[in-house]
Every structure is written in structure tokens, then in C-alpha cells.
Design a protein around this motif. Structure first.
Motif, PDB file in Angstrom:
ATOM      1  N   VAL A 102       0.831  -1.206   0.000  1.00 51.68           N
ATOM      2  CA  VAL A 102       0.000   0.000   0.000  1.00 51.68           C
ATOM      3  C   VAL A 102       0.859   1.247   0.000  1.00 51.68           C
ATOM      4  O   VAL A 102       0.599   2.226  -0.709  1.00 51.68           O
ATOM      5  N   LYS A 105       2.174   1.879  -3.325  1.00 54.05           N
ATOM      6  CA  LYS A 105       1.139   2.437  -4.195  1.00 54.05           C
ATOM      7  C   LYS A 105       0.985   3.933  -3.949  1.00 54.05           C
ATOM      8  O   LYS A 105       0.776   4.707  -4.889  1.00 54.05           O
ATOM      9  N   ILE A 106       1.090   4.351  -2.685  1.00 50.91           N
ATOM     10  CA  ILE A 106       1.011   5.776  -2.373  1.00 50.91           C
ATOM     11  C   ILE A 106       2.162   6.523  -3.023  1.00 50.91           C
ATOM     12  O   ILE A 106       1.995   7.628  -3.566  1.00 50.91           O
ATOM     13  N   CYS A 435      -7.009   8.759  -0.271  1.00 52.45           N
ATOM     14  CA  CYS A 435      -5.944   8.169  -1.084  1.00 52.45           C
ATOM     15  C   CYS A 435      -5.505   6.832  -0.506  1.00 52.45           C
ATOM     16  O   CYS A 435      -5.327   5.851  -1.234  1.00 52.45           O
ATOM     17  N   VAL A 436      -5.338   6.768   0.801  1.00 47.40           N
ATOM     18  CA  VAL A 436      -4.910   5.531   1.444  1.00 47.40           C
ATOM     19  C   VAL A 436      -6.003   4.457   1.336  1.00 47.40           C
ATOM     20  O   VAL A 436      -5.714   3.278   1.136  1.00 47.40           O
ATOM     21  N   GLU A 439      -6.544   3.896  -2.768  1.00 48.51           N
ATOM     22  CA  GLU A 439      -5.332   3.847  -3.580  1.00 48.51           C
ATOM     23  C   GLU A 439      -5.531   4.585  -4.908  1.00 48.51           C
ATOM     24  O   GLU A 439      -5.127   4.138  -5.976  1.00 48.51           O
TER      25      GLU A 439
END
Length: 581
Positions: A102, A105-106, A435-436, A439
Motif C-alpha cells: 500500500v 502504491k502511495i 488516497c490511502v 489507492e
């Protein structure tokens, strides 16, 4: 033999994996103590890398928040375009934990956001773009009622600015009517003014779908139907009267920017001046407020409360003041959003909205409310909101961080509320949580043109009925029939606001006031909308008056109402007249 062969092969494999080790030492057992020290060292190194990477990530996210608020400076662009300072060993590997994936991805999303910012200043980026690879598909902008205007006409939600010179040329001081297929029969003005014409509207079946959508308060569908009729290549593109119906729609919905864009296209198409702009909701609100003010003894109290600071202790000690506004229901759904859009049309400005009672919001209601708030955000106006913390709490419970199953419409609504309330820091925090969670790249911060003033409990709004039927007044006018002059009685009344629901009892109460009037003149200048139920009651009332040999005339409704009367058959038993200048 096989055992010795297996051992030899394993020894060869160890030698290949460790070519610097002596052949005789390959079978030597490893010391447990050395292995334990090595493992502890690796754990300490991993902890140190995690601390360093968390620090770098926090610094980069802080820089992203700063860019959203202040724009992208050359120094920030250079810093963000450089490779990340995180330890390369902490990059996701095969079989890594899900939280590391994750975070990676951020990092990827951050690079995408920097790439978009370098091409265009963040303040100019829309809050949500249509679905495209690598971008968020906003559920609010893909709702069923979202308008998709033809690309050949400038009717987008955020149209380009038009110079005042072009508007002045398009909207001259003496507009004229141009119609290739008349839907109304013109008659001379009773006032004798050559620049004023009274037209009697007839039924136009091709516009039934649009006028019925308007009667049902499906304004987006009504607009889309009209745009489909007038865009280049459509069957009504050359018929100016259909364009005038679209002008009346924008007046009725207080959409000046779209009206101005249409005015330019109209002037270019027909070579005549476009109609003049006015806001019908503002005219209606002013008309109804003037009627109410006759019964008020101290109108200055409301003004004083509205202009007073919201945090002074002295204000809290004042007696509560009741003003006209909108009160949110306990459960806010799609029907409540449609009701809000209807009610604000005839509310006096600034609009007062009380969110204190909200305890739940449906995904459909949230999506519709996002559309409304984005429309308000583009208008230079003031809104007075009560109970904003309650609304944010409900939306926060419906959109927990890290739960992908939550409908994204809740997140979009939270962001729009924070933007209208001018809370950039909370907006950024919510955007990062979004966003978290998904994603995906969140919407960027944009300053709203409208201003929301959060009010305390000293104001308690009250609602006002949508339908207003005025009292009957009678007079005598001169009439000449069969070369004989005589005076006949004429009754006059007005319909204003929005006629919705059952109005049969209200209309029946007017019967005793008609006296011996032979003609009923009904002014519809301040009438916004009539729905199906009210139109049915109105038709029955007209039929009853015709049975009494009375003539009924509806004067000055806007075209969507006049055409709806035609679709309902009212114009077969009464006259429906427009006054055009």
C-alpha cells in the motif's frame, strides 16, 4: 550411493551459492550464536530503515499538502521530481507484507500527482475529472441525472468566461422574436405598445418530454432534452422558439452563466438579439418576502442577527430569531436532495440551511448533494449553515478510513463540505485518507466562489409553503358587444412559487370571492413550476368555471409552464398568454 550422490549435489549447490567459501568448510555446521547475532542486526537495520522511510514519507506528504494550497513553485517541482529518498531495500518485493504494498502504491500516486501538477497549476485543476486511466471516477459526476451537453455548444458545467463586449452585443436593449415554426399565435398588445406582443400558447407535442421532466423537478433531464433539440444538426436547431424555452429554463433555475453562453450562440445563429437575463427565483423570493413584510413589525432584528459576529457571548444571550430557511430531514436521501433543490429556488438570499437533524445519508442522496454543492461553489453568493459538525460526523461514520466497501460518494461530499466551509487543512487530511483507502488520487483543493458562514443556535429557520394562491380582487371594465357599451366584472388573482401537491381545497375557497365576474385573469408572472397533481386540480377548477360561463385567462407564465398547460389540456378550456418584449 544415492545418499552420497545427494550429499555431493547439495554440497555443489552450497558451493555455487557461496563461491568464496573453501570446499572443505562447506559441510561445517554454522554457529547458532553467530546466526542469532546476524538476525538481530537485520532486525535493527529494518527498524532504522522504517523510521527513516516514515520520516521521508511524512515530509513528502507535507509538501503535497502545501502544493495543493499554494501551487507548485519551481523549487518544489525540482524537489518532487527527484527520486524518492527512501531506502531502496524497503521497496516492495515478492511476498512482502500488504502494508508495504500500500505504501508503494502511495509513492506511485505521489509521482502521478507531481506529474499532473507540473503540467497545470493545481488551483486550475477540477475537483473531479471524467473517468480516465489512473484517475478517479467520481460517482457524483456519473450519477444518472448528470448533464452531458453536446460538445458543439458551450454548455459545460464550468464554461469559459465570455467578455462583456460579446455579451453586450449578443443581448441588445431591444430583443426581437424570431420563430420559424410558431408554437404561439401572436396578438396585438392590449397596452398599445408596438414593442410588446402577447402570444397565446398552443400545444407542442415535440416538447412534451422536456416540459413533463420539468414538472417532475427532473431539471437535468429537461435541460438535456432541450439541448438535444437545438444542438447543430438537430430537428429544432433552426427554430428560435425552442431556444427561447431553454432560455426560460435557465431563468427559472437561476443559471446565468449558461444563459449567457446560450445568448451568444443564439445571436450568432439567428442574427437577432437574445432575451434579457433575469433571475426568476430571485423575483419570486422578493415578491413573497414583500408580501410577508406587511405582517412584520421589526424587520431589522433579522438583519442585525445576520450581521453580528457568530462567536461573541452577547449574541448567545439574544432571543432566538426565526427566519425562513431549509431544515434537513433526519434521513437525507435522493428525494430530500431533490426537495432541497426545489425549495431553494424561492428562498430569499442568503440561503439558510440547518443540518442539525441529519442522522443518516444515503449514497444516492450524497451523490445528488455533491452536484448541488459544486453548483453553489461556482456562484458568488453567501450561504448560512447551521449544524455543520453534525453533518461531518455523520459523513465520517459513513466513510471510515481503510474501508473500501464504503461508497465514495460519502468521501466526495465530505470534501465538498470542507471546501465550501474553507477548511483547507481538514480537506488535505481527508484527501490523504481517501488516497490511502482507495489507492486513488484524491481531488485537489480549490477555492469556492461562494462563502459559507457557520451560524450558532441563535437562528432557528422555518420553512414556508411552496404553493401560494393570492386573494381575489374584482373590478369593472368597459366592454363593447353588439354595438352596446356595458361594464362587466373581472376577477384577478395571482399564482406564485411552486404549485405542488393537492391544491384543490385552496382553489375551491376562491369560488366565493369570484362574485359575478365573467372573466378570471390569473397572473403567473411569479410562478416557478407546476407539478402533475396541482395541474390536475387546476384543470378541474378551470372546467368548473367554464361550466359557469366564465372565461379563464392565465397571463405571463414562462414557456415551460405554458407548454405544460398545453400538454395537460388546460389550454383547451382556458387561454394561456405570454407577454414578450
Amino acid at each position: 550411493m544415492s545418499k552420497e550422490s545427494g550429499g555431493f549435489l547439495r554440497k555443489v549447490a552450497r558451493f555455487v551459492a557461496n563461491p568464496t567459501t573453501d570446499w572443505t568448510e562447506l559441510d561445517a555446521p554454522k554457529e547458532d550464536a553467530g546466526e542469532s547475532d546476524y538476525a538481530k542486526g537485520e532486525i535493527k537495520a529494518m527498524i532504522e530503515r522504517k523510521r527513516r522511510n516514515d520520516f521521508v514519507r511524512k515530509r513528502e506528504l507535507d509538501m503535497l499538502r502545501k502544493i495543493r494550497r499554494e501551487g507548485l513553485s519551481p523549487d518544489n517541482a525540482l524537489a518532487l521530481s527527484s527520486p524518492s529518498n527512501m531506502d531502496p531495500d524497503s521497496r516492495p518485493q515478492g511476498g512482502a507484507r500488504s502494508d508495504i504494498a500500500v505504501k508503494a502504491k502511495i509513492d506511485e500516486i505521489e509521482l502521478q500527482m507531481v506529474g499532473g501538477a507540473s503540467r497545470q497549476p493545481p488551483m486550475m485543476q477540477p475537483a473531479a475529472l471524467p473517468s480516465a486511466p489512473g484517475r478517479l471516477a467520481d460517482p457524483a459526476t456519473t450519477a444518472p441525472n448528470t448533464l452531458t451537453a453536446p460538445a458543439t455548444l458551450p454548455y459545460d458545467d464550468e464554461p469559459p468566461q465570455i467578455s462583456q463586449a460579446v455579451l453586450d452585443m449578443a443581448r441588445a436593449t431591444a430583443p426581437r422574436m424570431a420563430s420559424n415554426k410558431p408554437t404561439a399565435s401572436a396578438q396585438p398588445s392590449i397596452h398599445g405598445d408596438l414593442n410588446v406582443h402577447v402570444v397565446e400558447v398552443v400545444h407542442d407535442p415535440e416538447l412534451d418530454e422536456a416540459v413533463i421532466a420539468f414538472a417532475n423537478a427532473d431539471f437535468d433531464q429537461c435541460e438535456q432534452n432541450l439541448l438535444d433539440l437545438v444542438h447543430p444538426g438537430a430537428e429544432r436547431h433552426d427554430q428560435a422558439e425552442t431556444w427561447l424555452v431553454l432560455f426560460d429554463l435557465y431563468r427559472a433555475l437561476d443559471l446565468q452563466q449558461k444563459f449567457d453562453n446560450l445568448a451568444v450562440s443564439y445571436a450568432q445563429k439567428f442574427g437577432v438579439s437574445a432575451p434579457q437575463w433575469y433571475s426568476l427565483p430571485q423575483k419570486v423570493a422578493s415578491f413573497l418576502s414583500n408580501k410577508d413584510n406587511r405582517n412584520l413589525s421589526a424587520p431589522d432584528i433579522s438583519s442585525a442577527v445576520l450581521n453580528a459576529p457568530t462567536t461573541e457571548p452577547a449574541e448567545l444571550e439574544q432571543a432566538p430569531v426565526s427566519l425562513e430557511g431549509w431544515i434537513a430531514p433526519t434521513s437525507f436521501d435522493q428525494e430530500a436532495a431533490a426537495s432541497l433543490r426545489i425549495e431553494v429556488l424561492q428562498m430569499p438570499r442568503p440561503w439558510i440551511m440547518d443540518w442539525s437533524n441529519v442522522s443518516s445519508v444515503s449514497p444516492e442522496g450524497a451523490a445528488q448533494l455533491v452536484q448541488l454543492m459544486r453548483q453553489w461553489a461556482r456562484e458568488a453568493q453567501e450561504l448560512i449553515w447551521i449544524g455543520v459538525p453534525q453533518l461531518l460526523d455523520v459523513l465520517g461514520e459513513s466513510s471510515p478510513t481503510g474501508v473500501k466497501d464504503a461508497d465514495p460518494a460519502y468521501w466526495m461530499l465530505r470534501l465538498e463540505v470542507l471546501r465550501l466551509c474553507n477548511r483547507p487543512d481538514q480537506f488535505d487530511e481527508t484527501a490523504i485518507d481517501y488516497c490511502v483507502t482507495y489507492e486513488l488520487s484524491p481531488p485537489s483543493w480549490e477555492h469556492a466562489s461562494c462563502r459559507v458562514r457557520e451560524q450558532t443556535d441563535n437562528i432557528h429557520p422555518h420553512t414556508r409553503p411552496l404553493s401560494h394562491v393570492g386573494e381575489v380582487t374584482t373590478s369593472f371594465v368597459e366592454s363593447q358587444m353588439h354595438d352596446e357599451v356595458e361594464f362587466v366584472q373581472v376577477a384577478a388573482l395571482n399564482l406564485s412559487g411552486q404549485l405542488v401537491g393537492d391544491i384543490g381545497q385552496t382553489l375551491s375557497q376562491l369560488d366565493d370571492q369570484l362574485s359575478a365576474s365573467v372573466t378570471l385573469e390569473i397572473d403567473c408572472s411569479y410562478l416557478l413550476r407546476v407539478d402533475f397533481i396541482a395541474a390536475g386540480d387546476l384543470l378541474n377548477w378551470v372546467l368548473a368555471r367554464r361550466a359557469e360561463d366564465r372565461q379563464v385567462v392565465f397571463n405571463n407564465p414562462h414557456r415551460l409552464i405554458a407548454l405544460f398547460f398545453g400538454a395537460m389540456g388546460i389550454n383547451e378550456h382556458a387561454k394561456v398568454k405570454l407577454q414578450t418584449t
